[in-house]
Write a protein that holds these residues in place. Structure first.
Motif, PDB file in Angstrom:
ATOM      1  N   LEU A  53       0.854  -1.173   0.000  1.00  0.00           N
ATOM      2  CA  LEU A  53       0.000   0.000   0.000  1.00  0.00           C
ATOM      3  C   LEU A  53       0.897   1.231   0.000  1.00  0.00           C
ATOM      4  O   LEU A  53       1.773   1.368   0.854  1.00  0.00           O
ATOM      5  N   SER A  54       0.691   2.126  -0.947  1.00  0.00           N
ATOM      6  CA  SER A  54       1.595   3.255  -1.151  1.00  0.00           C
ATOM      7  C   SER A  54       0.889   4.575  -0.872  1.00  0.00           C
ATOM      8  O   SER A  54      -0.281   4.757  -1.217  1.00  0.00           O
ATOM      9  N   SER A  55       1.609   5.500  -0.234  1.00  0.00           N
ATOM     10  CA  SER A  55       1.105   6.859  -0.039  1.00  0.00           C
ATOM     11  C   SER A  55       2.267   7.827  -0.170  1.00  0.00           C
ATOM     12  O   SER A  55       3.425   7.472   0.079  1.00  0.00           O
ATOM     13  N   THR A  56       1.965   9.061  -0.558  1.00  0.00           N
ATOM     14  CA  THR A  56       2.998  10.070  -0.738  1.00  0.00           C
ATOM     15  C   THR A  56       2.522  11.404  -0.174  1.00  0.00           C
ATOM     16  O   THR A  56       1.321  11.626   0.008  1.00  0.00           O
ATOM     17  N   GLY A  57       3.478  12.295   0.080  1.00  0.00           N
ATOM     18  CA  GLY A  57       3.119  13.606   0.588  1.00  0.00           C
ATOM     19  C   GLY A  57       4.340  14.404   1.006  1.00  0.00           C
ATOM     20  O   GLY A  57       5.463  14.102   0.596  1.00  0.00           O
ATOM     21  N   GLN A  58       4.095  15.425   1.838  1.00  0.00           N
ATOM     22  CA  GLN A  58       5.156  16.308   2.324  1.00  0.00           C
ATOM     23  C   GLN A  58       5.089  16.388   3.851  1.00  0.00           C
ATOM     24  O   GLN A  58       4.046  16.138   4.440  1.00  0.00           O
ATOM     25  N   PHE A  59       6.218  16.753   4.444  1.00  0.00           N
ATOM     26  CA  PHE A  59       6.254  16.905   5.897  1.00  0.00           C
ATOM     27  C   PHE A  59       7.061  18.139   6.285  1.00  0.00           C
ATOM     28  O   PHE A  59       7.930  18.598   5.540  1.00  0.00           O
ATOM     29  N   THR A  60       6.770  18.657   7.464  1.00  0.00           N
ATOM     30  CA  THR A  60       7.565  19.700   8.099  1.00  0.00           C
ATOM     31  C   THR A  60       7.727  19.321   9.564  1.00  0.00           C
ATOM     32  O   THR A  60       6.737  19.086  10.257  1.00  0.00           O
ATOM     33  N   LEU A  61       8.979  19.254  10.026  1.00  0.00           N
ATOM     34  CA  LEU A  61       9.258  18.949  11.427  1.00  0.00           C
ATOM     35  C   LEU A  61       9.915  20.164  12.063  1.00  0.00           C
ATOM     36  O   LEU A  61      10.974  20.617  11.628  1.00  0.00           O
ATOM     37  N   SER A  62       9.273  20.715  13.088  1.00  0.00           N
ATOM     38  CA  SER A  62       9.793  21.869  13.824  1.00  0.00           C
ATOM     39  C   SER A  62      10.098  21.435  15.247  1.00  0.00           C
ATOM     40  O   SER A  62       9.220  20.903  15.939  1.00  0.00           O
ATOM     41  N   LYS A  63      11.317  21.655  15.702  1.00  0.00           N
ATOM     42  CA  LYS A  63      11.693  21.258  17.050  1.00  0.00           C
ATOM     43  C   LYS A  63      10.873  22.020  18.081  1.00  0.00           C
ATOM     44  O   LYS A  63      10.553  21.497  19.155  1.00  0.00           O
ATOM     45  N   GLN A  64      10.504  23.273  17.772  1.00  0.00           N
ATOM     46  CA  GLN A  64       9.750  24.079  18.723  1.00  0.00           C
ATOM     47  C   GLN A  64       8.250  23.785  18.688  1.00  0.00           C
ATOM     48  O   GLN A  64       7.579  23.776  19.723  1.00  0.00           O
ATOM     49  N   ARG A  65       7.693  23.534  17.490  1.00  0.00           N
ATOM     50  CA  ARG A  65       6.243  23.438  17.362  1.00  0.00           C
ATOM     51  C   ARG A  65       5.733  22.006  17.241  1.00  0.00           C
ATOM     52  O   ARG A  65       4.697  21.673  17.796  1.00  0.00           O
ATOM     53  N   GLY A  66       6.406  21.153  16.473  1.00  0.00           N
ATOM     54  CA  GLY A  66       5.936  19.793  16.309  1.00  0.00           C
ATOM     55  C   GLY A  66       6.063  19.314  14.872  1.00  0.00           C
ATOM     56  O   GLY A  66       6.963  19.733  14.136  1.00  0.00           O
ATOM     57  N   LEU A  67       5.155  18.428  14.471  1.00  0.00           N
ATOM     58  CA  LEU A  67       5.222  17.786  13.166  1.00  0.00           C
ATOM     59  C   LEU A  67       3.977  18.081  12.350  1.00  0.00           C
ATOM     60  O   LEU A  67       2.853  17.981  12.843  1.00  0.00           O
ATOM     61  N   LEU A  68       4.186  18.442  11.083  1.00  0.00           N
ATOM     62  CA  LEU A  68       3.119  18.601  10.102  1.00  0.00           C
ATOM     63  C   LEU A  68       3.345  17.543   9.021  1.00  0.00           C
ATOM     64  O   LEU A  68       4.376  17.541   8.358  1.00  0.00           O
ATOM     65  N   TRP A  69       2.386  16.628   8.875  1.00  0.00           N
ATOM     66  CA  TRP A  69       2.500  15.493   7.950  1.00  0.00           C
ATOM     67  C   TRP A  69       1.316  15.550   7.007  1.00  0.00           C
ATOM     68  O   TRP A  69       0.178  15.371   7.414  1.00  0.00           O
ATOM     69  N   GLN A  70       1.571  15.838   5.731  1.00  0.00           N
ATOM     70  CA  GLN A  70       0.497  16.076   4.770  1.00  0.00           C
ATOM     71  C   GLN A  70       0.538  15.034   3.659  1.00  0.00           C
ATOM     72  O   GLN A  70       1.318  15.147   2.714  1.00  0.00           O
ATOM     73  N   GLN A  71      -0.301  14.028   3.781  1.00  0.00           N
ATOM     74  CA  GLN A  71      -0.424  13.024   2.725  1.00  0.00           C
ATOM     75  C   GLN A  71      -1.296  13.586   1.615  1.00  0.00           C
ATOM     76  O   GLN A  71      -2.359  14.149   1.867  1.00  0.00           O
ATOM     77  N   THR A  72      -0.840  13.405   0.376  1.00  0.00           N
ATOM     78  CA  THR A  72      -1.590  13.908  -0.774  1.00  0.00           C
ATOM     79  C   THR A  72      -2.155  12.798  -1.648  1.00  0.00           C
ATOM     80  O   THR A  72      -3.106  13.013  -2.384  1.00  0.00           O
ATOM     81  N   SER A  73      -1.555  11.601  -1.593  1.00  0.00           N
ATOM     82  CA  SER A  73      -1.993  10.472  -2.408  1.00  0.00           C
ATOM     83  C   SER A  73      -1.881   9.185  -1.574  1.00  0.00           C
ATOM     84  O   SER A  73      -0.950   9.043  -0.783  1.00  0.00           O
ATOM     85  N   PRO A  74      -2.857   8.277  -1.680  1.00  0.00           N
ATOM     86  CA  PRO A  74      -3.968   8.217  -2.654  1.00  0.00           C
ATOM     87  C   PRO A  74      -5.161   9.093  -2.285  1.00  0.00           C
ATOM     88  O   PRO A  74      -6.075   9.242  -3.081  1.00  0.00           O
TER      89      PRO A  74
END
Length: 202
Positions: A53-74
């Motif tokens: 099962l495959s998924s793709t996307g973008q992430f942003t990791l901030s040591k001060q704020r936390g993690l943003l994980w944005q899956q775009t597909s499927p």
């Protein structure tokens, strides 16, 4: 839910392979970058399915704020993790917010893995048996859980990289396996954008 949160946390900051010769120097590098952004491809290998099962996307990791994980597909999934809150948004549905009080175990997993990626040596040795191998063209780390509940879920967690982390593999006790392939990592710009700031405001 538990696997989604765990996998979402397994994001690592870029570092220079030339400076990484052992576990200590690697951990020092992991603690340097306050922000890292990039793209991911996640492959979930399940015995019942011939193809992963495959998924793709973008992430942003901030040591001060936390993690943003944005899956775009499927299909779109937006996850924002802070120290004590988790917000998930599936497609066009209403966001779901969870606190550490709602699900202590989920946040236990999150804090363990954030300690790994921030270079917290004390947390590492308490939770894992660690094998570091320096290679001519990169390095490999194997993390073998030695305490519950991690050792009841994962057999071994393997990180492989060079200048950046290239691949993360989670081998589960029950036989399933997840690979996360990272690409296009950067620590620029050094601060969060306005759009990223807005994501962490909840």
């Amino acid at each position: 839910m538990r696997y989604w949160l765990i996998l979402s946390l397994l994001v690592i900051a870029p570092f220079s392979c030339a400076q990484v010769t052992d576990l200590t120097s690697l951990q020092e590098q992991l603690a340097k970058n306050t922000i890292v952004r990039g793209e991911f491809t996640q492959l979930r290998h399940i015995d019942l399915f011939e193809q992963p099962l495959s998924s793709t996307g973008q992430f942003t990791l901030s040591k001060q704020r936390g993690l943003l994980w944005q899956q775009t597909s499927p299909f779109p999934i937006n996850l924002v993790l802070t120290e004590d809150k988790l917000r998930q948004t599936f497609a066009d549905q209403q966001p779901q917010v969870m606190t550490a009080e709602d699900n202590p175990m989920a946040f236990y997993f999150s804090h363990v893995f954030l300690n790994v990626f921030h270079g917290n040596t004390e947390a590492l040795v308490q939770q894992f048996s660690i094998t570091f191998t320096a290679l001519q063209d990169g390095w490999t780390i194997e993390l073998t859980p030695i305490q519950a509940p991690l050792n009841s879920v994962f057999k071994v967690i393997t990180l492989v990289g060079d200048e950046h982390i290239d691949r993360l593999t989670l081998q589960e006790i029950r036989g399933d396996r997840t690979e996360i392939l990272f690409s296009n990592q950067t620590s620029q710009p050094e601060g969060l954008t306005d759009a990223e700031q807005a994501q962490f405001s909840f």
